[in-house]
Motif scaffolding. Structure first.
Motif, PDB file in Angstrom:
ATOM      1  N   ARG A  89      36.383  19.545  56.722  1.00  0.00           N
ATOM      2  CA  ARG A  89      37.407  18.941  57.810  1.00  0.00           C
ATOM      3  C   ARG A  89      38.800  19.653  57.432  1.00  0.00           C
ATOM      4  O   ARG A  89      39.322  19.596  56.466  1.00  0.00           O
ATOM      5  CB  ARG A  89      37.410  17.516  57.685  1.00  0.00           C
ATOM      6  CG  ARG A  89      37.701  16.964  59.026  1.00  0.00           C
ATOM      7  CD  ARG A  89      37.782  15.419  59.040  1.00  0.00           C
ATOM      8  NE  ARG A  89      36.428  14.983  59.365  1.00  0.00           N
ATOM      9  CZ  ARG A  89      36.168  13.780  59.423  1.00  0.00           C
ATOM     10  NH1 ARG A  89      36.997  12.734  58.951  1.00  0.00           N
ATOM     11  NH2 ARG A  89      35.096  13.049  59.595  1.00  0.00           N
ATOM     12  N   SER A  90      39.327  20.134  58.674  1.00  0.00           N
ATOM     13  CA  SER A  90      40.867  20.589  58.444  1.00  0.00           C
ATOM     14  C   SER A  90      41.589  19.778  59.526  1.00  0.00           C
ATOM     15  O   SER A  90      41.267  19.886  60.663  1.00  0.00           O
ATOM     16  CB  SER A  90      40.518  22.155  59.080  1.00  0.00           C
ATOM     17  OG  SER A  90      42.014  22.446  58.933  1.00  0.00           O
ATOM     18  N   TYR A  91      42.290  19.217  58.985  1.00  0.00           N
ATOM     19  CA  TYR A  91      43.323  18.458  60.007  1.00  0.00           C
ATOM     20  C   TYR A  91      44.288  19.151  60.579  1.00  0.00           C
ATOM     21  O   TYR A  91      45.062  19.922  60.195  1.00  0.00           O
ATOM     22  CB  TYR A  91      44.047  17.269  59.103  1.00  0.00           C
ATOM     23  CG  TYR A  91      43.118  16.114  58.369  1.00  0.00           C
ATOM     24  CD1 TYR A  91      43.010  14.927  59.194  1.00  0.00           C
ATOM     25  CD2 TYR A  91      42.701  16.388  57.216  1.00  0.00           C
ATOM     26  CE1 TYR A  91      42.142  14.012  58.706  1.00  0.00           C
ATOM     27  CE2 TYR A  91      41.731  15.210  56.568  1.00  0.00           C
ATOM     28  CZ  TYR A  91      41.612  14.156  57.396  1.00  0.00           C
ATOM     29  OH  TYR A  91      40.908  13.158  56.838  1.00  0.00           O
ATOM     30  N   LEU A  92      44.331  18.970  61.900  1.00  0.00           N
ATOM     31  CA  LEU A  92      45.409  19.426  62.642  1.00  0.00           C
ATOM     32  C   LEU A  92      46.470  18.598  62.815  1.00  0.00           C
ATOM     33  O   LEU A  92      47.646  19.173  63.415  1.00  0.00           O
ATOM     34  CB  LEU A  92      44.755  19.709  64.168  1.00  0.00           C
ATOM     35  CG  LEU A  92      43.503  20.677  64.212  1.00  0.00           C
ATOM     36  CD1 LEU A  92      42.832  20.939  65.917  1.00  0.00           C
ATOM     37  CD2 LEU A  92      43.923  22.243  63.746  1.00  0.00           C
ATOM     38  N   ARG A  93      46.397  17.350  62.794  1.00  0.00           N
ATOM     39  CA  ARG A  93      47.309  16.409  62.854  1.00  0.00           C
ATOM     40  C   ARG A  93      46.730  15.068  62.010  1.00  0.00           C
ATOM     41  O   ARG A  93      45.647  14.697  62.110  1.00  0.00           O
ATOM     42  CB  ARG A  93      47.579  16.076  64.544  1.00  0.00           C
ATOM     43  CG  ARG A  93      48.715  15.035  64.502  1.00  0.00           C
ATOM     44  CD  ARG A  93      48.823  14.734  66.034  1.00  0.00           C
ATOM     45  NE  ARG A  93      50.136  13.881  66.207  1.00  0.00           N
ATOM     46  CZ  ARG A  93      51.304  14.653  66.565  1.00  0.00           C
ATOM     47  NH1 ARG A  93      51.228  16.067  66.865  1.00  0.00           N
ATOM     48  NH2 ARG A  93      52.412  13.914  66.810  1.00  0.00           N
ATOM     49  N   ARG A  94      48.079  14.565  61.348  1.00  0.00           N
ATOM     50  CA  ARG A  94      47.435  13.512  60.529  1.00  0.00           C
ATOM     51  C   ARG A  94      48.581  12.384  60.461  1.00  0.00           C
ATOM     52  O   ARG A  94      49.761  12.725  60.122  1.00  0.00           O
ATOM     53  CB  ARG A  94      47.302  14.093  59.056  1.00  0.00           C
ATOM     54  CG  ARG A  94      46.475  13.027  58.066  1.00  0.00           C
ATOM     55  CD  ARG A  94      46.138  13.368  56.809  1.00  0.00           C
ATOM     56  NE  ARG A  94      45.192  12.454  56.239  1.00  0.00           N
ATOM     57  CZ  ARG A  94      44.585  12.599  55.118  1.00  0.00           C
ATOM     58  NH1 ARG A  94      44.764  13.470  54.578  1.00  0.00           N
ATOM     59  NH2 ARG A  94      44.124  11.569  54.636  1.00  0.00           N
ATOM     60  N   GLU A  95      48.405  11.344  61.128  1.00  0.00           N
ATOM     61  CA  GLU A  95      49.427  10.398  61.295  1.00  0.00           C
ATOM     62  C   GLU A  95      48.806   8.987  60.691  1.00  0.00           C
ATOM     63  O   GLU A  95      49.964   8.114  60.598  1.00  0.00           O
ATOM     64  CB  GLU A  95      49.612  10.201  62.957  1.00  0.00           C
ATOM     65  CG  GLU A  95      50.504  11.460  63.554  1.00  0.00           C
ATOM     66  CD  GLU A  95      50.636  11.146  64.844  1.00  0.00           C
ATOM     67  OE1 GLU A  95      50.211  10.004  65.417  1.00  0.00           O
ATOM     68  OE2 GLU A  95      51.216  12.190  65.351  1.00  0.00           O
ATOM     69  N   LEU A  96      47.585   8.913  60.258  1.00  0.00           N
ATOM     70  CA  LEU A  96      47.407   7.449  59.806  1.00  0.00           C
ATOM     71  C   LEU A  96      48.228   7.334  58.241  1.00  0.00           C
ATOM     72  O   LEU A  96      48.542   8.288  57.502  1.00  0.00           O
ATOM     73  CB  LEU A  96      45.876   7.441  59.318  1.00  0.00           C
ATOM     74  CG  LEU A  96      44.917   7.585  60.898  1.00  0.00           C
ATOM     75  CD1 LEU A  96      43.571   7.582  60.449  1.00  0.00           C
ATOM     76  CD2 LEU A  96      45.306   6.411  61.722  1.00  0.00           C
ATOM     77  N   THR A  97      48.560   6.101  58.171  1.00  0.00           N
ATOM     78  CA  THR A  97      49.534   5.843  57.239  1.00  0.00           C
ATOM     79  C   THR A  97      48.833   4.826  56.081  1.00  0.00           C
ATOM     80  O   THR A  97      47.809   4.027  56.383  1.00  0.00           O
ATOM     81  CB  THR A  97      50.831   5.025  57.452  1.00  0.00           C
ATOM     82  OG1 THR A  97      50.636   4.100  58.150  1.00  0.00           O
ATOM     83  CG2 THR A  97      51.682   5.850  58.164  1.00  0.00           C
TER      84      THR A  97
END
Length: 145
Positions: A89-97
């Protein structure tokens, strides 16, 4: 007449870091956790005989949450564990804290700490704190005789 109010820069900074706009700005500019970690949103609600603290804690194991009342301060500590990362998996956006948090709030009244109770349901921690008897007040009947 003007009264002086003592300035508390630390309290102002803490309230500033709670602002969703500020946290979003930090996430977009290099701090993925937003503002030095994360803080759950909290409501403090007053009823006639009790105060309620409601905290949004989805994904937090309630068994690992620590709640303390010392003097007129309520402190809630805990940790949201990071999710499993998939290898392909390659994250394009990561906002989960995730990570540890600690929230401390000054209570407007003394409470009966030994009678406080907490419950967790649907990702919301609810803490009921009965007011100390001197803050509940009582109705005084008028003697008509």
């Amino acid at each position: 007449m003007t009264s002086l109010i003592r300035w508390n820069p630390i309290a102002e900074l803490e309230s500033f870091t709670q602002d969703p706009f500020f946290r979003r700005f930090l996430r977009q500019h290099g701090d993925p956790s937003g503002a030095m970690g994360w803080y759950p949103a909290m409501d403090l609600v007053e009823e006639k005989d009790a105060l309620f603290a409601l905290l949004e804690l989805p994904g937090v194991d309630p068994k690992k949450v620590e709640i303390n009342v010392q003097g007129d301060h309520l402190t809630v500590r805990g940790k949201r564990e990071a999710g499993q990362e998939a290898e392909n998996r390659s994250y394009l956006r990561r906002e989960l804290t995730f990570g540890e948090f600690e929230r401390t709030v000054q209570l407007p009244y003394r409470i009966e700490a030994d009678k406080a109770k907490a419950s967790y349901r649907n990702g919301v921690l609810s803490i009921r704190m009965p007011k100390a008897s001197e803050h509940v007040g009582r109705q005084i009947p008028v003697d008509l005789g």
